[in-house]
Design a protein around this motif. Structure first.
Motif, short mmCIF file in Angstrom:
data_model
loop_
_atom_site.label_atom_id
_atom_site.label_comp_id
_atom_site.label_asym_id
_atom_site.label_seq_id
_atom_site.Cartn_x
_atom_site.Cartn_y
_atom_site.Cartn_z
N ILE A 63 -20.91 -19.67 -32.78
CA ILE A 63 -20.70 -20.90 -33.56
C ILE A 63 -19.31 -21.47 -33.39
O ILE A 63 -19.09 -22.67 -33.51
CB ILE A 63 -21.03 -20.62 -35.05
N LYS A 64 -18.34 -20.60 -33.07
CA LYS A 64 -16.96 -21.10 -32.91
C LYS A 64 -16.86 -22.19 -31.84
O LYS A 64 -15.99 -23.05 -31.91
CB LYS A 64 -16.03 -19.94 -32.56
N ALA A 65 -17.75 -22.17 -30.86
CA ALA A 65 -17.67 -23.15 -29.76
C ALA A 65 -17.93 -24.56 -30.28
O ALA A 65 -17.30 -25.52 -29.82
CB ALA A 65 -18.66 -22.80 -28.66
N LEU A 108 -21.08 -10.45 -36.99
CA LEU A 108 -19.74 -10.89 -37.39
C LEU A 108 -18.70 -10.16 -36.53
O LEU A 108 -18.64 -8.93 -36.52
CB LEU A 108 -19.49 -10.59 -38.87
N ASN A 109 -17.91 -10.94 -35.82
CA ASN A 109 -16.84 -10.41 -34.95
C ASN A 109 -15.49 -10.68 -35.57
O ASN A 109 -15.35 -11.58 -36.40
CB ASN A 109 -16.83 -11.18 -33.62
N GLY A 110 -14.48 -10.00 -35.08
CA GLY A 110 -13.12 -10.39 -35.47
C GLY A 110 -12.20 -9.20 -35.63
O GLY A 110 -12.63 -8.13 -36.07
N GLY A 170 -21.48 -9.52 -25.42
CA GLY A 170 -20.61 -10.66 -25.69
C GLY A 170 -21.04 -11.92 -24.96
O GLY A 170 -22.16 -12.05 -24.48
N GLY A 171 -20.12 -12.86 -24.92
CA GLY A 171 -20.41 -14.13 -24.24
C GLY A 171 -19.50 -14.28 -23.04
O GLY A 171 -19.12 -13.30 -22.43
N GLY A 172 -19.18 -15.52 -22.71
CA GLY A 172 -18.13 -15.71 -21.71
C GLY A 172 -18.50 -16.35 -20.41
O GLY A 172 -17.61 -16.59 -19.57
N LEU A 173 -19.79 -16.66 -20.21
CA LEU A 173 -20.17 -17.25 -18.93
C LEU A 173 -19.51 -18.62 -18.75
O LEU A 173 -19.55 -19.46 -19.65
CB LEU A 173 -21.70 -17.39 -18.89
N GLY A 174 -18.91 -18.84 -17.58
CA GLY A 174 -18.19 -20.08 -17.31
C GLY A 174 -19.14 -21.24 -17.04
O GLY A 174 -20.35 -21.07 -16.88
N ALA A 197 -14.20 -28.59 -31.99
CA ALA A 197 -13.93 -27.41 -32.81
C ALA A 197 -12.44 -27.09 -32.92
O ALA A 197 -12.00 -26.48 -33.88
CB ALA A 197 -14.68 -26.20 -32.26
N MET A 198 -11.66 -27.50 -31.93
CA MET A 198 -10.22 -27.21 -31.95
C MET A 198 -9.38 -28.46 -32.23
O MET A 198 -8.18 -28.46 -32.01
CB MET A 198 -9.81 -26.60 -30.60
N SER A 199 -10.01 -29.51 -32.73
CA SER A 199 -9.27 -30.75 -32.95
C SER A 199 -8.39 -30.63 -34.20
O SER A 199 -8.57 -29.74 -35.02
CB SER A 199 -10.25 -31.92 -33.09
N1 LLP Z 1 -18.20 -13.54 -28.50
C1 LLP Z 1 -16.92 -13.31 -28.85
C2 LLP Z 1 -16.58 -12.05 -29.50
C3 LLP Z 1 -15.93 -14.26 -28.55
O1 LLP Z 1 -14.67 -14.01 -28.88
C4 LLP Z 1 -16.30 -15.47 -27.90
C5 LLP Z 1 -15.30 -16.48 -27.60
C6 LLP Z 1 -17.65 -15.68 -27.59
C7 LLP Z 1 -18.58 -14.68 -27.89
C8 LLP Z 1 -18.15 -16.92 -26.90
O2 LLP Z 1 -17.60 -17.06 -25.63
P1 LLP Z 1 -18.09 -18.23 -24.64
O3 LLP Z 1 -19.49 -17.92 -24.20
O4 LLP Z 1 -18.04 -19.49 -25.39
O5 LLP Z 1 -17.11 -18.18 -23.53
N2 LLP Z 1 -10.82 -21.89 -26.99
C9 LLP Z 1 -11.09 -21.36 -25.67
C10 LLP Z 1 -12.20 -20.36 -25.69
C11 LLP Z 1 -11.97 -19.20 -26.62
C12 LLP Z 1 -13.13 -18.24 -26.61
C13 LLP Z 1 -12.98 -17.22 -27.65
N3 LLP Z 1 -14.05 -16.28 -27.78
C14 LLP Z 1 -11.38 -22.52 -24.72
O6 LLP Z 1 -11.28 -23.67 -25.13
O7 LLP Z 1 -11.67 -22.29 -23.55
#
Ligand code: LLP
Length: 413
Positions: free
Chosen positions: A59-61, A101-103, A236-240, A374-376
């Motif tokens: 959801i943070k995205a 819940l992460n953190g 986790g997540g992180g795919l570009g 989300a970061m505005s």
């Molecule tokens: N799971 C955890 C524990 C995370 O910390 C994150 C992102 C995700 C999943 C989701 O990752 P994604 O699939 O969206 O890459 N503000 C930065 C990105 C920070 C990501 C933080 N963690 C940006 O604008 O690129």
């Protein structure tokens, strides 16, 4: 393609973005394609077909309520990093038993809320474990926990978004694993159900996910040998995503899942936590050109949007593609695209070959769905912009713009 050019004009699904720009009262604004969100989600769903799994949208995205409801309707779970994200997930109707819940700094209040709603909680440190125990006692309910392992795999990304290497602030010190297991054994209100890792964000090599999964399977074996009945592997997540648009290879969800398929045993359920790859390319940030200027040997296109609404280029020196939404045929020059905010970090793009635009021309920043709204901020007292969504030929407002009057109300204390 949800965003495509026709006769020199950029469309979002069936709508010409220039028409939208002329129709809505605000500028700048965010514009989403519903179809793109759906197909991004479905790409994960089909990659995971036949594999017991939870797709936990991070959801943070992007926490827009309409978008969250849509993802929930598609079947998504939710990945949370704060008490307010948990409340938002509830408002969107997510099944919180399929939420995580992460953190590294969860507060007792946030943990109590998580335990009350049966959210899975990742243990991040010794003090976090203690706080989770405290929360479980206070609520009088068993907490389902996963251990966040630090696999020490380099995701090869910007250091600010790298999280799974040894010296990062996230996860437990692996040498202490036995200590964590012994603690959990003595606490009937903790049920250890899985392990978690998150390597980082904007990852472009699936080998990295594979390396981590292999290591995580070893941890699962060690923990099972200690008598725990683990159910979940959370990678986790992180795919570009394709920010650069150079034709470079960017792995898809099925490349990712295929790369780990043969190391995933049948007796674990997979959790993945994608954010960016679900929502990133589903939006553009739409601006108007305020003017063009030259200082020294630098040319600038000044727009009404800025680092206040979209900070990623300033913060990470990252590339997001920029284009005009309408025909612009001035002389092509190398431009920095900048906003009105009073510091030189305020740019949306640097050294871009672009035709010289007329005042009022529509200019967009692509891939603005993740970590942009989300970061505005309200820096320079800019009010956060509205968000609109296109569904076929329908335009729907999905968030109001902030107002100065609303801002001033914060001082009525
Ligand atoms: N799971 C955890 C524990 C995370 O910390 C994150 C992102 C995700 C999943 C989701 O990752 P994604 O699939 O969206 O890459 N503000 C930065 C990105 C920070 C990501 C933080 N963690 C940006 O604008 O690129």
């Amino acid at each position: 393609m949800s965003f495509h050019f026709k006769d020199g004009y950029l469309y979002c699904e069936e709508l010409k973005i220039k028409d939208i720009q002329e129709q809505v009262p605000e500028s700048p604004f965010y514009l989403y394609s519903l179809d793109q969100i759906t197909s991004n989600y479905k790409a994960y769903e089909s990659a995971l077909e036949g594999i017991e799994s939870i797709i936990g949208y991070a959801i943070k995205a992007n926490n827009n309520l309409t978008i969250l409801k849509h993802l929930r309707e598609l079947g998504s779970g939710a990945v949370l990093v704060s008490g307010n994200e948990l409340r938002m997930a509830l408002a969107a109707g997510f099944d919180l038993k399929r939420a995580v819940l992460n953190g590294n700094g969860k507060t007792l209040g946030e943990l109590i809320l998580a335990v009350q709603h049966g959210v899975m909680i990742n243990i991040d440190s010794e003090f976090d474990l203690e706080h989770i125990q405290q929360a479980a006692k206070e609520v009088g309910k068993v907490a389902d926990v996963l251990i966040r392992i630090n696999p020490d795999v380099d995701p090869e990304v910007h250091p600010y978004v790298s999280t799974g290497i040894k010296n990062s602030k996230f996860g437990i010190r692996n040498e202490r694993l036995k200590w964590f297991l012994d603690q959990i054994k003595t606490e009937p209100l903790l049920d250890l159900i899985g392990v978690h890792c998150h390597l980082g964000s904007t990852i472009k090599k699936v080998r990295i996910f594979r390396d981590a999964t292999v290591l995580m399977m070893e941890f699962i074996e060690t923990i099972r040998n200690e008598g725990f009945d683990l159910k979940y592997l959370n990678i986790g997540g992180g795919l570009g995503i394709d920010y650069e648009k150079t034709g470079e290879y960017i792995p898809t969800p099925s490349h990712l899942i295929d790369s780990i398929g043969d190391v995933l045993p049948d007796d674990v359920e997979l959790i993945i936590e994608p954010g960016r790859s679900i929502i990133g390319n589903a939006a553009v940030f739409v601006n108007r050109v305020t003017g063009v200027k030259t200082n020294g040997n630098k040319h600038f296109i000044v727009i009404d949007g800025s680092m206040a609404e979209l900070i990623r280029p300033s913060l990470y020196d990252t590339y997001q593609h920029i284009d005009f939404i309408e025909p612009v045929d001035g002389e092509v020059k190398t431009y920095d695209v900048v906003g009105p905010v009073c510091e030189s970090a305020d740019f949306l793009g640097k050294d871009r070959p672009l035709p010289t635009p007329h005042e009022g021309a529509g200019l967009i920043v692509y891939d603005a769905g993740a970590y942009c709204y989300a970061m505005s901020s309200n820096y320079n007292l800019k009010m956060r912009p509205p968000e609109y969504l296109v569904d076929g030929d329908r335009l729907i407002q999905i968030r109001r713009a902030e107002t100065f009057e609303g801002y001033m109300r914060l001082f009525e204390v």
